[in-house]
Write an enzyme that holds these catalytic residues in place. Sequence first.
Site, mmCIF file in Angstrom:
data_model
loop_
_atom_site.group_PDB
_atom_site.id
_atom_site.type_symbol
_atom_site.label_atom_id
_atom_site.label_comp_id
_atom_site.label_asym_id
_atom_site.label_seq_id
_atom_site.Cartn_x
_atom_site.Cartn_y
_atom_site.Cartn_z
ATOM 1 N N GLU A 36 7.913 -3.362 -8.873
ATOM 2 C CA GLU A 36 8.441 -4.589 -8.285
ATOM 3 C C GLU A 36 7.300 -5.210 -7.492
ATOM 4 O OE1 GLU A 36 11.769 -4.088 -5.604
ATOM 5 O OE2 GLU A 36 11.842 -6.251 -5.230
ATOM 6 N N ARG A 262 9.484 12.111 -6.682
ATOM 7 C CA ARG A 262 8.382 11.242 -6.273
ATOM 8 C C ARG A 262 7.329 12.024 -5.505
ATOM 9 N NH1 ARG A 262 9.150 6.304 -3.501
ATOM 10 N NH2 ARG A 262 10.780 5.795 -4.953
ATOM 11 N N LYS A 272 6.666 1.036 0.433
ATOM 12 C CA LYS A 272 6.029 -0.276 0.578
ATOM 13 C C LYS A 272 6.513 -0.995 1.828
ATOM 14 C CE LYS A 272 6.921 -1.135 -3.792
ATOM 15 N NZ LYS A 272 7.142 -1.874 -5.047
#
Length: 566
Positions: A36, A262, A272
Site C-alpha cells: 500500500e 511477519r 509504517k
Amino acid sequence: MQQDDNGRESNFIHEIIERDLESGRFDHVHTRFPPEPNGYLHIGHAKSIVLNFTTAEKYGGKCNLRFDDTNPAKEDEEYIRSIIEDVKWLGFDWEDRLYYASDYFEKFFRYAVKLIKEGKAYVDHSTPEEISRMRGTPTKPGQESRYRNRSPEENLELFEKMRKGEFEEGECVLRAKIDMKSPNLNLRDPVMYRIKKLPHPRTGNRWCIYPMYDWAHGLEDAIENITHSICTLEFENHRPLYDWFLDQLPELPHPRQIEFARLNLTYTVMSKRKLLELVKGGYVSGWDDPRMPTISALRRRGYTPSSIRAFCKRIGVSKVESTVDIALLEFVLREELNRKAERRMAVLDPLPVEIVNYPEDKIEWFEADNNPEDPSAGKRKLPFSRRIFIERDDFMENPPRKYFRLSPGREVRLKHAYIIKCTEVVKNGNGRVTSLKCTYDPATRGGSTPDGRKIRGTIHWVSERHAISAEVRLYERLFIKENPLDTEEGKDFTDYINPDSLIVLKNSKLEASLKDAKPGENYQFLRKGYFCLDSKDSTKDKPVFNRTVGLKDTWAKIQKRETERT
Ligand code: ATP
Ligand code: MG
C-alpha cells in the site's frame, strides 16, 4: 534455511505449492508483492518481496508488483516512486507487470452491483458508531442492522447515489450480507465501500466511494490470476471472508492464500504508522535517515541489496511469530563486506603528529593491499610525510597496563610505514593534548624490526598534506529498548529513542583516494568499521561518510554465549 530433496531452498509455502502443482489445482505459479503506497518500504517488506519473487522464480513463474492504492487519505506519489526504486534496487524485476488496484475500481464496482442484485450486499444508513456497537464481540454475537433487508432494487438505487456523491461521508456504507452471528467477526456483514470525498492520486475526482481493503484485496489477486496469494498471519482470519467473496463470483479464479509470520527485529519499530510518526515528529531526518529500518535508509547507510536478500533467506519463513535479533542483520552484512569492501585509512578523531627527524619535504609512497581477503582487488599507494594524523584515542599520556598503542617514550607501528616513538606531548592552556612530537626509526621501513624487537601495537594514520577532510556519522541503534512498543505506563515508544544514536564527527581526515568515492561503494576504514559516502548530504568540498556497521561482531558473541550455555 530448509532444503528440499534436490538441495534447493524450501519452506512450508513451497511444500504447499508443490502439492498444488501435483494435484493439478494449479499448473503454474504466479505471485505478487502488494504494497500500500502509504509509506516507504522497510526490511519487513523485504522479507515479503524476497519470498514472493524467489518463489515465483523457483517454479518458473511470475511475480507482479501491485500497488494496493485503495485509500486516498494516506497514499502519495512519493511513496509509489520510492517503492518502485526500492524493489528494483533489491534486484527484482516485475517486467511489464506493474499494476494498480485503482485500475480495477470499475470492476470492483460491477462485482458489488452483482452482489447487490443477488441480495448479498446492502446499503446501510446506520451511523459508524451504531455499526461498530452492533458488530458484537468475540463472545457476543452481532445484531442485524434495520437496513439489512432493503430490497435489491432499493440498494442498487442507493449505491448509485453513493457513487454519484449524493450522500455525505459517514452517511451510509455498502455492506456484505453474510452472518451477524458468525464466530468470525470478519464475516459479520463487513463494510465493502465507504464514502470519501477525496481525490485519488491516480483516479483524481472520478470516485467518491472507495473499496475497503478486505473487499478489494482478494479481488485484485483474482483479477490478476494470482495462484498463490502470500500474506502475513494477521490475514489468516480474513481468509474466510476472501473465500466468501470469491465464492459469490464464480467467474473469477480462486487463488490460494498462504499466511506466514511477519518479520520483527529487536530495537526496531516496523509499522509504517510508527515510522511516519518518527518522521513527522522530527525524531529522524526523514524516511531515509540511516537509522531507520526502511530500505532507502539501509541503502543510504551502505547496506547492499545482496546482504538484505541473504538476510531474508537466512531467517527463513514460518508460521510462528518471532523477533529476529538485529545483530543477525549486521552479521550478514559484515560477512559480505569483509569479503568485498576495499580497505582505506581514515582518522576519525585526528591528533596531529610531527615526526621531527623526518625531512620537511620528503614524501614516500607505501604500497597497501586494497583487500587482504581478495588479492584481485589490487594495491594502492599511500603517501607518507613528516606531518601525519593519528586517532586521538591511539595515544594515552598515562597508559594502563596492556595499552599497546602510543604513549610518551613508547613505540608503535604505523601500518604499512614506520615505527615511531613519542618524544614530546604538546598541550594547550587547558591541559588538552593538541599534538605530539615523535621520531621514526628509518630501519623499520614497511613496519618490520630488523633487530627483532617486539612492537605490540599497530595503528592507522594519514598524511596531513594529502588528507581530505570529511564529516563522519556514526550510528547506533535508534532505540535503547529491545521492544520499543512494550511501553511502560504513561510512556510512548518515542521515549525509548537512543539519544546517542547519531554521533557526528565534523573534522575527520581521510586517505586522499577516498575523494573519488561514490555512494553505493563500501569501504572498510581500518580498525573503524565499514563506511560509505552519504548520497544526500555530501558535497564536493565536504564529503560525508556514514558508518554502515562496526567491525565488532556482537552476533558471533551471542552465538558463542549460546553454544557455551548448551
Ligand atoms: P505495516 O504494518 O508495516 O504498515 P503493511 O502490512 O500495512 O505494513 P503493506 O504495504 O500492506 O504494509 O504490505 C505489503 C506486503 O508486505 C504485505 O503482503 C504484507 O503482508 C507484507 N509485510 C508488511 N510488513 C511485513 C513484515 N514485517 N514482515 C513480512 N512481511 C511484511
Ligand atoms: Mg497494510
